[in-house]
Design a protein around this motif. Structure first.
Motif, PDB file in Angstrom:
ATOM      1  N   GLY A 287     -23.036  33.785  39.455  1.00 30.06           N
ATOM      2  CA  GLY A 287     -23.819  34.988  39.335  1.00 30.06           C
ATOM      3  C   GLY A 287     -24.820  35.196  40.420  1.00 30.06           C
ATOM      4  N   GLN A 288     -25.348  34.276  40.961  1.00 30.92           N
ATOM      5  CA  GLN A 288     -26.413  34.051  42.155  1.00 30.92           C
ATOM      6  C   GLN A 288     -27.497  35.015  41.900  1.00 30.92           C
ATOM      7  OE1 GLN A 288     -24.430  34.899  46.116  1.00 30.92           O
ATOM      8  NE2 GLN A 288     -22.545  33.669  45.311  1.00 30.92           N
ATOM      9  N   LEU A 289     -27.953  36.003  42.738  1.00 31.61           N
ATOM     10  CA  LEU A 289     -28.884  36.553  42.350  1.00 31.61           C
ATOM     11  C   LEU A 289     -28.839  37.618  41.438  1.00 31.61           C
ATOM     12  CD1 LEU A 289     -32.106  36.731  43.120  1.00 31.61           C
ATOM     13  CD2 LEU A 289     -31.621  38.323  45.053  1.00 31.61           C
ATOM     14  N   HIS A 290     -27.939  38.707  41.755  1.00 35.02           N
ATOM     15  CA  HIS A 290     -27.777  39.985  40.910  1.00 35.02           C
ATOM     16  C   HIS A 290     -26.795  40.038  39.960  1.00 35.02           C
ATOM     17  CE1 HIS A 290     -29.945  40.996  45.037  1.00 35.02           C
ATOM     18  NE2 HIS A 290     -30.537  42.071  44.101  1.00 35.02           N
ATOM     19  N   GLY A 291     -25.902  38.877  40.024  1.00 33.01           N
ATOM     20  CA  GLY A 291     -24.757  38.904  39.036  1.00 33.01           C
ATOM     21  C   GLY A 291     -23.454  39.706  39.616  1.00 33.01           C
ATOM     22  N   ARG A 292     -22.396  39.259  38.967  1.00 32.19           N
ATOM     23  CA  ARG A 292     -21.420  40.043  39.158  1.00 32.19           C
ATOM     24  C   ARG A 292     -21.036  41.396  38.711  1.00 32.19           C
ATOM     25  NH1 ARG A 292     -17.228  36.718  41.404  1.00 32.19           N
ATOM     26  NH2 ARG A 292     -17.718  34.582  41.450  1.00 32.19           N
ATOM     27  N   GLY A 293     -21.914  41.648  37.878  1.00 32.04           N
ATOM     28  CA  GLY A 293     -21.896  43.171  37.031  1.00 32.04           C
ATOM     29  C   GLY A 293     -21.110  42.786  35.836  1.00 32.04           C
ATOM     30  N   LEU A 294     -21.444  43.824  34.874  1.00 30.88           N
ATOM     31  CA  LEU A 294     -20.984  43.679  33.630  1.00 30.88           C
ATOM     32  C   LEU A 294     -19.353  43.844  33.560  1.00 30.88           C
ATOM     33  CD1 LEU A 294     -23.438  45.769  31.375  1.00 30.88           C
ATOM     34  CD2 LEU A 294     -22.824  43.565  31.032  1.00 30.88           C
ATOM     35  N   TYR A 295     -18.956  43.015  32.747  1.00 32.25           N
ATOM     36  CA  TYR A 295     -17.377  43.003  32.724  1.00 32.25           C
ATOM     37  C   TYR A 295     -16.753  42.734  34.189  1.00 32.25           C
ATOM     38  CZ  TYR A 295     -19.169  46.299  29.153  1.00 32.25           C
ATOM     39  OH  TYR A 295     -19.660  47.014  28.178  1.00 32.25           O
ATOM     40  N   GLN A 296     -17.369  41.886  34.624  1.00 31.17           N
ATOM     41  CA  GLN A 296     -17.005  41.561  36.011  1.00 31.17           C
ATOM     42  C   GLN A 296     -16.857  40.007  36.264  1.00 31.17           C
ATOM     43  OE1 GLN A 296     -15.369  43.683  38.087  1.00 31.17           O
ATOM     44  NE2 GLN A 296     -16.179  45.236  36.476  1.00 31.17           N
ATOM     45  N   GLY A 297     -17.358  39.287  35.228  1.00 31.43           N
ATOM     46  CA  GLY A 297     -17.504  37.741  35.451  1.00 31.43           C
ATOM     47  C   GLY A 297     -16.138  36.927  35.542  1.00 31.43           C
ATOM     48  N   THR A 298     -15.775  36.308  36.116  1.00 31.06           N
ATOM     49  CA  THR A 298     -14.402  35.584  36.284  1.00 31.06           C
ATOM     50  C   THR A 298     -14.529  34.563  35.183  1.00 31.06           C
ATOM     51  OG1 THR A 298     -15.075  34.138  37.987  1.00 31.06           O
ATOM     52  CG2 THR A 298     -13.873  35.889  38.575  1.00 31.06           C
ATOM     53  N   GLN A 299     -15.363  33.626  34.882  1.00 36.41           N
ATOM     54  CA  GLN A 299     -15.537  32.725  33.845  1.00 36.41           C
ATOM     55  C   GLN A 299     -15.504  33.417  32.572  1.00 36.41           C
ATOM     56  OE1 GLN A 299     -14.761  29.978  35.974  1.00 36.41           O
ATOM     57  NE2 GLN A 299     -15.750  29.303  34.453  1.00 36.41           N
ATOM     58  N   THR A 300     -16.316  34.472  32.661  1.00 38.96           N
ATOM     59  CA  THR A 300     -16.196  35.174  31.148  1.00 38.96           C
ATOM     60  C   THR A 300     -15.203  36.148  30.841  1.00 38.96           C
ATOM     61  OG1 THR A 300     -18.935  35.519  31.504  1.00 38.96           O
ATOM     62  CG2 THR A 300     -17.917  37.138  29.997  1.00 38.96           C
ATOM     63  N   GLN A 301     -14.809  36.742  32.000  1.00 44.20           N
ATOM     64  CA  GLN A 301     -13.709  37.716  31.254  1.00 44.20           C
ATOM     65  C   GLN A 301     -12.332  36.950  31.200  1.00 44.20           C
ATOM     66  OE1 GLN A 301     -14.093  40.865  30.625  1.00 44.20           O
ATOM     67  NE2 GLN A 301     -16.277  40.327  31.038  1.00 44.20           N
ATOM     68  N   LEU A 302     -12.204  35.644  31.935  1.00 46.27           N
ATOM     69  CA  LEU A 302     -10.824  34.785  31.503  1.00 46.27           C
ATOM     70  C   LEU A 302     -11.126  33.870  30.529  1.00 46.27           C
ATOM     71  CD1 LEU A 302      -9.928  34.408  35.513  1.00 46.27           C
ATOM     72  CD2 LEU A 302      -8.902  36.227  33.721  1.00 46.27           C
ATOM     73  N   ASN A 303     -12.115  33.990  29.820  1.00 43.20           N
ATOM     74  CA  ASN A 303     -12.389  32.848  28.602  1.00 43.20           C
ATOM     75  C   ASN A 303     -12.129  31.549  28.955  1.00 43.20           C
ATOM     76  OD1 ASN A 303     -12.509  35.389  27.018  1.00 43.20           O
ATOM     77  ND2 ASN A 303     -10.221  35.240  27.016  1.00 43.20           N
ATOM     78  N   ILE A 305     -14.839  29.634  28.855  1.00 37.64           N
ATOM     79  CA  ILE A 305     -15.936  28.880  28.268  1.00 37.64           C
ATOM     80  C   ILE A 305     -15.766  29.382  26.788  1.00 37.64           C
ATOM     81  CG2 ILE A 305     -18.299  28.743  27.962  1.00 37.64           C
ATOM     82  CD1 ILE A 305     -18.878  29.668  30.714  1.00 37.64           C
ATOM     83  N   PRO A 306     -15.313  27.901  26.025  1.00 32.42           N
ATOM     84  CA  PRO A 306     -15.292  28.372  24.427  1.00 32.42           C
ATOM     85  C   PRO A 306     -16.687  28.757  23.880  1.00 32.42           C
ATOM     86  CG  PRO A 306     -14.381  26.345  25.117  1.00 32.42           C
ATOM     87  CD  PRO A 306     -15.242  26.775  26.429  1.00 32.42           C
ATOM     88  N   GLU A 307     -16.431  29.326  22.821  1.00 30.53           N
ATOM     89  CA  GLU A 307     -17.632  29.815  21.953  1.00 30.53           C
ATOM     90  C   GLU A 307     -18.676  30.699  22.952  1.00 30.53           C
ATOM     91  OE1 GLU A 307     -17.205  29.359  18.773  1.00 30.53           O
ATOM     92  OE2 GLU A 307     -15.659  28.269  18.955  1.00 30.53           O
ATOM     93  N   GLN A 308     -18.258  31.450  23.674  1.00 27.07           N
ATOM     94  CA  GLN A 308     -19.150  32.092  24.624  1.00 27.07           C
ATOM     95  C   GLN A 308     -19.911  33.052  24.051  1.00 27.07           C
ATOM     96  OE1 GLN A 308     -17.469  33.429  28.272  1.00 27.07           O
ATOM     97  NE2 GLN A 308     -19.548  33.267  29.630  1.00 27.07           N
ATOM     98  N   HIS A 309     -19.594  33.780  22.978  1.00 27.48           N
ATOM     99  CA  HIS A 309     -20.237  34.717  22.137  1.00 27.48           C
ATOM    100  C   HIS A 309     -21.460  34.223  21.343  1.00 27.48           C
ATOM    101  CE1 HIS A 309     -17.627  33.473  19.120  1.00 27.48           C
ATOM    102  NE2 HIS A 309     -17.824  34.287  18.374  1.00 27.48           N
TER     103      HIS A 309
END
Length: 417
Positions: A287-303, A305-309
């Motif tokens: 994410g660095q300083l400003h982040g990748r943006g909502l709905y743009q994270g690779t780790q987040t959107q490609l699941n 990380i288990p139990e991320q919610h």
């Protein structure tokens, strides 16, 4: 005189019953809950789930409940302390009898299609009970402390055997924090946690454990009566705890040891015990300083990380909102806790002050442990991030706790004209 009467009449508005609540505390709680829903929607965007609006719906119910509780006088809870305590115990026992099992633990009761987690509400129940008991003693004696520890140990034990290690640790943090605020001798509190420290030190470096045990002997000699007896007993208790820790550590299998120490070096088991921590750190770092943006994270959107919610919602914040987003979340929690401390300091009685401190300990401990495990500084224990992580029972119990704090704030001594 007439001017004072007119001023008094003007103050009688529909909001007069809540005129002393901390509205900024409410705004912070609402803001964190809204952000939680946004991040939950982001991590579940490709899965078609609706947990995000359920989070907001439960947050709305919790907010209404908190506003209602703020209107009620918290002093009446003194008459109901044992009823609340017994109800808490019954609910935790019911989990063992009729509870449903998920993720290897029996923690929920199915009520009308909804899974209720009694251990979350038990945290609020134990805060009320301990506050009611501690306010009765200006300076608690050793017998008073033992009585309180026994009372707290019953729900703690029931939660621990679910098994729910994370929530049981929260019980410990609440109890220690409230004992400290209730004027219990600091030396006694050190001696309470000393055996656990001894177990860790003896396992890691035995010489450090021996030094610690000797130090605890001095603490026992300084703080306890009958010094010639209690000092040596404190020394022996810590030496014994360290040896027992070594014994039980030797009985554990290698994979069990890795689960306990995996956060120190997750790369040793990158596909097992260390997987969550590695992926979480990758997400936060990317994410660095400003982040990748909502709905743009690779780790987040490609699941990845288990139990991320739930447990790892902070990693999603780090990836999509960046370092600035993480700082804003930490600042929000810091201000929220600061407002609770101010309410505790200005409460009109000890009972109200202890309630506020109990809620503070509950929130602070959960924030530190959850964020710690997201960045690799603590083991994964299943503790949610207050107001942000998905979990209907946890979110509702957080708002009930905030409502109690607001009741303490709302019923402080008013300025009389």
């Amino acid at each position: 005189m007439l001017e004072k009467i007119r001023l008094g009449r003007r103050r009688q508005t529909p909001f007069s019953a809540w005129e002393q609540v901390d509205y900024f505390l409410f705004l912070l709680s609402i803001g964190l809950t809204v952000l939680g829903g946004i991040m939950i929607r982001s991590v579940e965007l490709n899965q078609g789930l609706t947990d995000w609006w359920q989070h907001w719906l439960m947050g709305g119910i919790g907010l209404v409940s908190a506003i209602f509780i703020a209107r009620c006088r918290y002093e009446h809870l003194l008459e109901w302390k044992w009823v609340i305590y017994i109800a808490t115990i019954i609910a935790l026992i019911a989990v063992q009898i009729i509870g449903t099992t998920a993720l290897g633990a029996q923690r929920w009761i199915n009520i009308g299609g909804f899974h209720v987690q009694p251990s979350e509400f038990a945290k609020v129940g134990i805060i009320i009970t301990l506050a009611a008991l501690l306010h009765e003693r200006t300076t608690p004696t050793i017998l008073d402390v033992i009585k309180i520890l026994v009372i707290a140990a019953v729900p703690w034990g029931l939660v621990f055997i679910e098994p729910n290690l994370g929530t049981s640790l929260v019980f410990g943090a609440i109890t220690l924090g409230m004992l400290y605020w209730g004027n219990v001798h600091p030396g006694w509190l050190i001696l309470l946690v000393a055996p656990l420290v001894s177990v860790i030190l003896f396992t890691v470096y035995e010489d450090a454990g021996i030094i610690w045990a000797v130090l605890m002997g001095f603490v026992g000699w300084w703080s306890l009566p009958v010094r010639w007896l209690t000092g040596p007993l404190a020394l022996l208790a810590n030496l014994g705890a360290g040896e027992l820790g070594n014994f039980f550590w030797g009985l554990l299998q290698d994979y069990q040891k890795q689960r306990l120490t995996g956060f120190l070096n997750p790369e040793q088991d990158p596909l097992g015990a260390g997987y969550h921590l590695i992926q979480s750190r990758i997400a936060i770092g990317s994410g660095q300083l400003h982040g990748r943006g909502l709905y743009q994270g690779t780790q987040t959107q490609l699941n990845f990380i288990p139990e991320q919610h739930t447990d790892f919602i902070f990693s999603a914040i780090g990836e999509e909102l960046g370092f600035i987003g993480c700082l804003c979340v930490l600042a929000a929690f810091w201000i929220l806790c600061w407002r609770i401390v101010m309410i505790a300091l200005t409460a009109k009685d000890t009972f109200g002050s202890l309630i506020a401190i109990g809620v503070l300990c509950m929130i602070v401990f959960q924030v530190f442990v959850n964020i710690g495990m997201n960045i690799g500084l603590a083991p994964v224990t299943g503790i949610p991030l207050p107001l942000l992580s998905y979990g209907r029972s946890a979110l509702l119990s957080n708002f009930l706790a905030i409502g109690l704090v607001q009741s303490v704030a709302n019923h402080r001594q008013r300025i009389k004209f």
